[in-house]
Design an enzyme around this catalytic site. Structure first.
Site, PDB file in Angstrom:
ATOM      1  N   LYS A 194      74.162  57.141  74.464  1.00 39.22           N
ATOM      2  CA  LYS A 194      73.881  57.873  73.236  1.00 39.22           C
ATOM      3  C   LYS A 194      73.557  59.322  73.575  1.00 39.22           C
ATOM      4  O   LYS A 194      72.806  59.610  74.489  1.00 39.22           O
ATOM      5  CB  LYS A 194      72.691  57.261  72.492  1.00 39.22           C
ATOM      6  CG  LYS A 194      72.910  55.848  72.000  1.00 39.22           C
ATOM      7  CD  LYS A 194      71.648  55.310  71.350  1.00 39.22           C
ATOM      8  CE  LYS A 194      71.836  53.870  70.902  1.00 39.22           C
ATOM      9  NZ  LYS A 194      70.595  53.306  70.331  1.00 39.22           N
ATOM     10  N   ASP A 229      72.854  52.338  79.532  1.00 40.39           N
ATOM     11  CA  ASP A 229      72.740  53.577  78.766  1.00 40.39           C
ATOM     12  C   ASP A 229      73.237  54.790  79.548  1.00 40.39           C
ATOM     13  O   ASP A 229      73.471  54.723  80.764  1.00 40.39           O
ATOM     14  CB  ASP A 229      71.280  53.811  78.357  1.00 40.39           C
ATOM     15  CG  ASP A 229      70.854  52.907  77.207  1.00 40.39           C
ATOM     16  OD1 ASP A 229      71.729  52.326  76.553  1.00 40.39           O
ATOM     17  OD2 ASP A 229      69.648  52.784  76.981  1.00 40.39           O
ATOM     18  N   MET A 241      62.733  64.441  75.052  1.00 44.87           N
ATOM     19  CA  MET A 241      63.825  64.805  74.142  1.00 44.87           C
ATOM     20  C   MET A 241      63.440  65.985  73.234  1.00 44.87           C
ATOM     21  O   MET A 241      63.747  66.001  72.045  1.00 44.87           O
ATOM     22  CB  MET A 241      64.209  63.586  73.275  1.00 44.87           C
ATOM     23  CG  MET A 241      64.605  62.369  74.082  1.00 44.87           C
ATOM     24  SD  MET A 241      64.676  60.843  73.113  1.00 44.87           S
ATOM     25  CE  MET A 241      62.911  60.487  72.877  1.00 44.87           C
TER      26      MET A 241
END
Length: 253
Positions: free
Chosen positions: A56, A34, A169
């Protein structure tokens, strides 16, 4: 023998991966990694390992989750050892549970290798203990991008929380988060820290309160960990990593 390892790479500092996690890198035939994985870890893979980047960003995915799931199954069915390397811990906002469920459904052997989540590591590197006998006896981890959380019940429960609150996030929506938390009863003077790229050489921390932190948000960006609670006050005494980084830069000059 075919197997898929769902591995937590830790929060960014490559030395914080577990010994077991490092071994899964070395034995991988195929390694899917990732965006938040420190790429220094890839050098420990064996010659001939196939690397697949699955990074991502908000509204910008190299591969969709369904495509990642398909790749895990595809290479495992070819008899490969597959290591799925994720930032932090695969079962804490890492979608590891979803991937494991797919592997189970498809009858593919898998193993979970936990990692150090940024919710614990970033505050530690910023000098903020998540628990403290006098200040906090509980910790809550929440996602700042969960579309199902915007309810009166959610904000009421969160605002009443008396321990430490860690938000993953959550920078983009943090002004709204502050507004909702104070609206439903959280003290606007409660300390807040936002830690950018925690545990790495790019670590940067801003502090304030629920009422004032929005004035500093232009100084920070994702990826960042948000910590809310009285324990943030201890940073003034306990911050160590950023001082070390500053000393290293001063020495180099």
């Amino acid at each position: 023998m075919a197997k898929v390892y769902l591995v937590g790479a830790g929060p960014g500092d490559p030395e914080l991966i577990t010994v077991k996690g490092m071994k899964t890198i070395a034995k991988a035939d195929v390694l899917l990694y990732d965006r938040l994985v420190n790429e220094e870890l890839l050098q420990y893979a064996s010659p001939g390992t196939k690397f697949i980047y699955c990074g991502k960003m908000p509204d910008q995915h190299t591969l969709k989750q369904e495509e990642i799931n398909d790749l895990l199954c595809y290479y495992a069915r070819q008899g490969k050892v597959v290591t799925r390397l994720k930032g932090g811990d695969p079962f804490i906002f890492g979608r590891g549970g979803e991937e494991a469920a797919v592997l189970y459904k498809e009858g593919i052997d898998f193993e979970i290798v936990p990692g150090i989540t940024s919710g614990a590591a970033a505050p530690a590197y910023a000098g903020i203990p998540l628990t403290h006998r006098e200040l906090s006896s509980s910790v809550t981890f929440v996602s700042g991008v969960d579309p199902n959380q915007d309810t009166v019940e959610y904000w009421t429960d969160l605002a009443k929380h008396k321990g430490t609150l860690c938000i993953y996030m959550g920078v983009k929506k943090f002004p709204y988060t502050c507004e909702q938390l104070t609206k439903y009863g959280m003290d606007p003077d409660l300390p807040v820290a936002i830690i950018h790229w925690g545990t790495t050489s790019e670590q940067k921390t801003i502090t304030g309160t629920l009422a004032t932190i929005q004035n500093k948000l232009h100084l920070i960006a994702n990826p960042s960990m948000i910590v809310i609670g009285e324990v943030v006050r201890l940073r003034e005494q306990l911050q160590w990593f950023e001082k070390t980084q500053l000393s290293a830069v001063s020495s180099a000059i």
